[in-house]
Structure formats: structure tokens, C-alpha cells
Enzyme design. Structure first.
Site, PDB file in Angstrom:
ATOM      1  N   ASN A   1      41.132  47.083  31.086  1.00 50.36           N
ATOM      2  CA  ASN A   1      42.190  46.064  30.983  1.00 50.36           C
ATOM      3  C   ASN A   1      42.294  45.510  29.566  1.00 50.36           C
ATOM      4  OD1 ASN A   1      41.064  43.162  30.948  1.00 50.36           O
ATOM      5  ND2 ASN A   1      39.805  44.194  32.473  1.00 50.36           N
TER       6      ASN A   1
ATOM      7  N   SER B   1      37.205  40.761  31.400  1.00 52.75           N
ATOM      8  CA  SER B   1      35.739  40.778  31.470  1.00 52.75           C
ATOM      9  C   SER B   1      35.108  40.205  30.191  1.00 52.75           C
ATOM     10  CB  SER B   1      35.243  42.197  31.725  1.00 52.75           C
ATOM     11  OG  SER B   1      35.877  43.094  30.846  1.00 52.75           O
TER      12      SER B   1
ATOM     13  N   CYS C   1      38.577  36.832  34.727  1.00 53.40           N
ATOM     14  CA  CYS C   1      39.452  36.640  35.887  1.00 53.40           C
ATOM     15  C   CYS C   1      38.578  36.154  37.050  1.00 53.40           C
ATOM     16  CB  CYS C   1      40.121  37.950  36.251  1.00 53.40           C
ATOM     17  SG  CYS C   1      38.913  39.191  36.714  1.00 53.40           S
TER      18      CYS C   1
ATOM     19  N   HIS D   1      32.742  45.314  32.319  1.00 51.34           N
ATOM     20  CA  HIS D   1      32.871  46.084  31.083  1.00 51.34           C
ATOM     21  C   HIS D   1      32.694  45.187  29.871  1.00 51.34           C
ATOM     22  CE1 HIS D   1      35.246  49.168  33.559  1.00 51.34           C
ATOM     23  NE2 HIS D   1      33.994  49.535  33.424  1.00 51.34           N
TER      24      HIS D   1
ATOM     25  N   GLU E   1      36.840  51.672  39.796  1.00 52.47           N
ATOM     26  CA  GLU E   1      37.599  51.081  40.909  1.00 52.47           C
ATOM     27  C   GLU E   1      38.431  52.157  41.612  1.00 52.47           C
ATOM     28  OE1 GLU E   1      40.396  47.826  39.999  1.00 52.47           O
ATOM     29  OE2 GLU E   1      41.672  48.760  41.503  1.00 52.47           O
TER      30      GLU E   1
ATOM     31  N   CYS F   1      35.392  42.666  44.129  1.00 55.76           N
ATOM     32  CA  CYS F   1      36.469  41.673  44.061  1.00 55.76           C
ATOM     33  C   CYS F   1      37.319  41.762  45.332  1.00 55.76           C
ATOM     34  CB  CYS F   1      37.338  41.939  42.831  1.00 55.76           C
ATOM     35  SG  CYS F   1      38.786  40.873  42.794  1.00 55.76           S
TER      36      CYS F   1
ATOM     37  N   SER G   1      36.370  48.520  28.341  1.00 56.35           N
ATOM     38  CA  SER G   1      37.119  47.771  29.359  1.00 56.35           C
ATOM     39  C   SER G   1      38.571  48.238  29.400  1.00 56.35           C
ATOM     40  CB  SER G   1      37.051  46.271  29.029  1.00 56.35           C
ATOM     41  OG  SER G   1      38.143  45.604  29.604  1.00 56.35           O
TER      42      SER G   1
ATOM     43  N   CYS H   1      46.875  43.409  40.469  1.00 56.66           N
ATOM     44  CA  CYS H   1      46.307  42.064  40.542  1.00 56.66           C
ATOM     45  C   CYS H   1      47.125  41.085  39.684  1.00 56.66           C
ATOM     46  CB  CYS H   1      44.872  42.140  40.053  1.00 56.66           C
ATOM     47  SG  CYS H   1      44.147  40.574  39.724  1.00 56.66           S
TER      48      CYS H   1
ATOM     49  N   HIS I   1      38.228  55.649  36.275  1.00 60.19           N
ATOM     50  CA  HIS I   1      37.868  54.241  36.439  1.00 60.19           C
ATOM     51  C   HIS I   1      37.099  54.062  37.753  1.00 60.19           C
ATOM     52  CE1 HIS I   1      38.171  49.910  36.768  1.00 60.19           C
ATOM     53  NE2 HIS I   1      38.554  49.896  35.503  1.00 60.19           N
TER      54      HIS I   1
HETATM   55  S1  SF4 Z   1      41.356  41.872  37.428  1.00 57.44           S
HETATM   56 FE1  SF4 Z   1      40.179  43.064  38.933  1.00 57.44          FE
HETATM   57  S2  SF4 Z   1      38.285  41.929  39.197  1.00 57.44           S
HETATM   58 FE2  SF4 Z   1      39.751  40.551  38.226  1.00 57.44          FE
HETATM   59  S3  SF4 Z   1      40.678  39.380  39.893  1.00 57.44           S
HETATM   60 FE3  SF4 Z   1      41.969  41.147  39.431  1.00 57.44          FE
HETATM   61  S4  SF4 Z   1      41.262  42.757  40.802  1.00 57.44           S
HETATM   62 FE4  SF4 Z   1      39.689  41.204  40.747  1.00 57.44          FE
END
Ligand code: SF4
Length: 316
Positions: free
Chosen positions: A220, A262, A12, A40, A125, A95, A218, A190, A123
Site C-alpha cells: 500500500n 503500516s 490503519c 510490512h 493477503e 484484519c 509494503s 478497504c 501478496h
Molecule cells: S488496510 Fe488492510 S489491514 Fe488495514 S484496515 Fe484495511 S484491510 Fe485492514
């Protein structure tokens, strides 16, 4: 075999930015390290380390004058203060979307809202957002956690950027029912995450099997895998192409590939290459008999060469 890659997958914007920053530091021969793994993905972390940018677990491990790279998940305010106190140079790869969530959390607390961060407790974040939200803030990961939320008149809700939207909506609805009051909801999820999730679901629905590529650490990538599993019976989570086998895809005509935010492009390309060779291999096996055994000398073609190894195709 038809191989289709999800419309949105892989690095991303925030990860791309963080990796570019760290790679530039390596090229510039900066004396420094990342505070915690930059992203990650174990393969990329190892690559950075071999180029001089290692990963350190705490600020105490840095010597004065060194550079500390803050990762895309962000850090709490006290980490910035501590780094400055130690005389470190900060390269900040937080980010911008995470930065926004941190700011919204701090603002909610400053405006008198009780901060509730919806996300995974462990996490990094979420930990960084909690620190900006102040010591009263609480994290809610599932509906059960709502029982720990104190009763207040006003709540400020902030979402972990990579949290699953549907799960968030369910938690928010339950929170508003169980803790009535005035709500300020910051939808800090996001767009990159939502796009990857939607594309993965669409792909899963039209595939016989789906390969989800990304670090097992990871969040996500794991979310993507969970979603894909709900829409496709044959779903696999792999970190690298070396985990693929023809048994996994036997009898499948349409194969979907997706990857976490990632996951470097290189790993996606390698997986495609391996699957294409599997396809070629099965066609060959149908049309001819090839005898291969340890020690046999064969003639092959080098089809890919990189730091991690060499792929040689010899038609088997
Ligand atoms: S997934 Fe996380 S690191 Fe990637 S653009 Fe979205 S907020 Fe930023």
C-alpha cells in the site's frame, strides 16, 4: 517551508489492532512468534523482536505449546488446522476486512461462482483469500492475466483490500467484456486504503514535493508512491527520516507527507522533526556562517531521545 501531513495516513485500523495484539503478547511475556512479518515495516518488526516476539517463517519452527500470531493479512484454512494439530495457541490478528474478503470468496465458490481474486499474486493477503476460495480460484493482477481465466457462466469477483480502485475498475470492465457471464462483484476494497489514496492525491496536487514514508516491502505504501508521482514531480519514498537530505527539498516551499497503512506514527513524527530542522538549518546558513568539522566541540540541545538514537540540535 510549510510541512503538511495528509489528512489520512499511517497505521490503519487493522494494523493498529495487529500491532496492539503483538505488543500485548510481548508485555505478557508470551512464548511465541508471528508467522511471517506482522506488518510490512522492518523497523517495527525489529522492535517487536527485541521485545521477545520474533518472526518465524513456517509452522515447523514452532514448538508444541508455543503461541503463533497470525498477521493482519490472514491465513488459509489449512494453516489453522496445522497449528491446532501441532498443539499451538493461535492469536489471530487477521484484519476483519480481510476476514470478510476470505468469507466472500468462500461463499462465492460455495454458491457456484468461479472465484476471481483481483490483486497482487504474491501478496500474502491474496494468497490467503485464494486458499479460502478453493483450488479452482484464480488471481488476476492485470488485464493481461484475463486470458488465463477459464470461460464459465458465473464469476464471483473479490478484490484485495489494498488494491487501487481505478485499476480494479479497469480490470473488471475488461474481464466482463472478455468473459461475459453473470457477475457477483464483492467490493472488498478497504475504506482505509481509499481514504489514504485520495488524501495523498489531494496533498500531491498542492505540494512542491511529497515524502511517502513506509516499508519498501509494503504494497500500500508503494501504491501511494505511484499515485503521488502522478500528481507531483518531486516525490520520494523513504523508510526512515535518516534518508532525508536538504538536497531533496531544495527550492521547495510546500512539502507534503504521507505514509502507508503500516507506518508507525513515530516514523512520521521523526521525518517532520528532521525537515523542521532542515528549515531551521537553511535559515541559519543564510544569516550566519557556522564552521563545523570532525573533532570540533559544540554545544547542543537533545531534542529527541528514543531506542534508536538521539537527535541533537546544535544550530547547524
Ligand atoms: S488496510 Fe488492510 S489491514 Fe488495514 S484496515 Fe484495511 S484491510 Fe485492514
Amino acid at each position: 517551508m510549510e510541512i503538511k501531513v495528509a489528512e489520512h495516513c499511517g497505521f490503519c485500523y487493522g494494523v493498529k489492532r495487529a500491532v496492539a495484539l503483538a505488543q500485548k503478547a510481548a508485555t505478557d511475556r508470551v512464548q511465541g512468534a508471528t508467522l511471517g512479518p506482522l506488518i510490512h515495516n522492518p523497523q517495527l518488526i525489529a522492535e517487536l523482536a527485541s521485545n521477545g516476539i520474533a518472526c518465524k517463517d513456517s509452522l515447523e519452527q514452532f514448538a508444541p505449546g508455543e503461541t503463533v500470531i497470525f498477521r493482519s493479512h490472514g491465513e488459509g484454512p489449512e494453516t489453522y488446522a496445522q497449528a491446532e494439530k501441532q498443539g499451538l495457541t493461535i492469536l489471530d490478528a487477521t484484519c476483519p476486512n480481510v476476514r470478510l474478503a476470505q468469507q466472500k470468496a468462500a461463499q462465492a465458490a460455495a454458491d457456484g461462482y468461479f472465484p476471481v481474486i483481483v490483486g497482487e499474486k504474491n501478496h500474502p493477503e491474496v494468497k490467503s483469500i485464494l486458499k479460502w476460495a478453493g483450488k479452482n480460484a484464480i488471481c488476476v493482477e492485470c488485464i493481461k492475466d484475463i486470458s488465463y481465466v477459464p470461460r464459465r457462466e458465473r464469476y464471483g469477483v473479490i478484490i484485495q483490500t489494498t488494491f487501487e480502485l481505478q485499476k480494479f475498475n479497469d480490470i473488471l470492465q475488461a474481464l466482463q467484456e472478455q468473459r461475459p457471464g453473470e457477475y457477483r462483484v464483492e467490493r472488498t476494497i478497504c475504506l482505509a486504503t481509499a481514504q489514504r489514496q485520495q488524501a495523498a492525491v489531494k496533498l500531491a496536487a498542492e505540494s512542491d514535493a511529497v515524502i511517502v514514508i513506509g516499508g519498501r516491502n509494503s504494497a500500500n505504501t508503494r501504491h501511494l508512491f505511484e499515485l503521488v508521482q502522478q500528481h507531483c514531480r518531486q516525490a520520494y519514498h523513504i523508510e526512515t527520516a535518516s534518508e532525508l537530505s536538504s538536497d531533496m527539498l531544495r527550492g521547495c516551499n510546500k512539502i507534503g507527507i504521507t505514509a502507508g497503512a503500516s507506518t508507525p506514527d513515530r516514523l512520521i513524527k521523526e521525518a517532520i522533526l528532521v525537515m523542521e530542522n532542515m528549515d531551521f538549518e537553511s535559515m541559519l546558513n543564510e544569516s550566519m556562517e557556522v564552521e563545523v568539522y570532525p573533532g570540533k566541540v559544540v554545544t547542543g540541545t537533545v531534542i529527541q531521545l528514543d531506542k534508536d538514537g538521539v537527535y541533537v540540535s546544535f544550530g547547524y
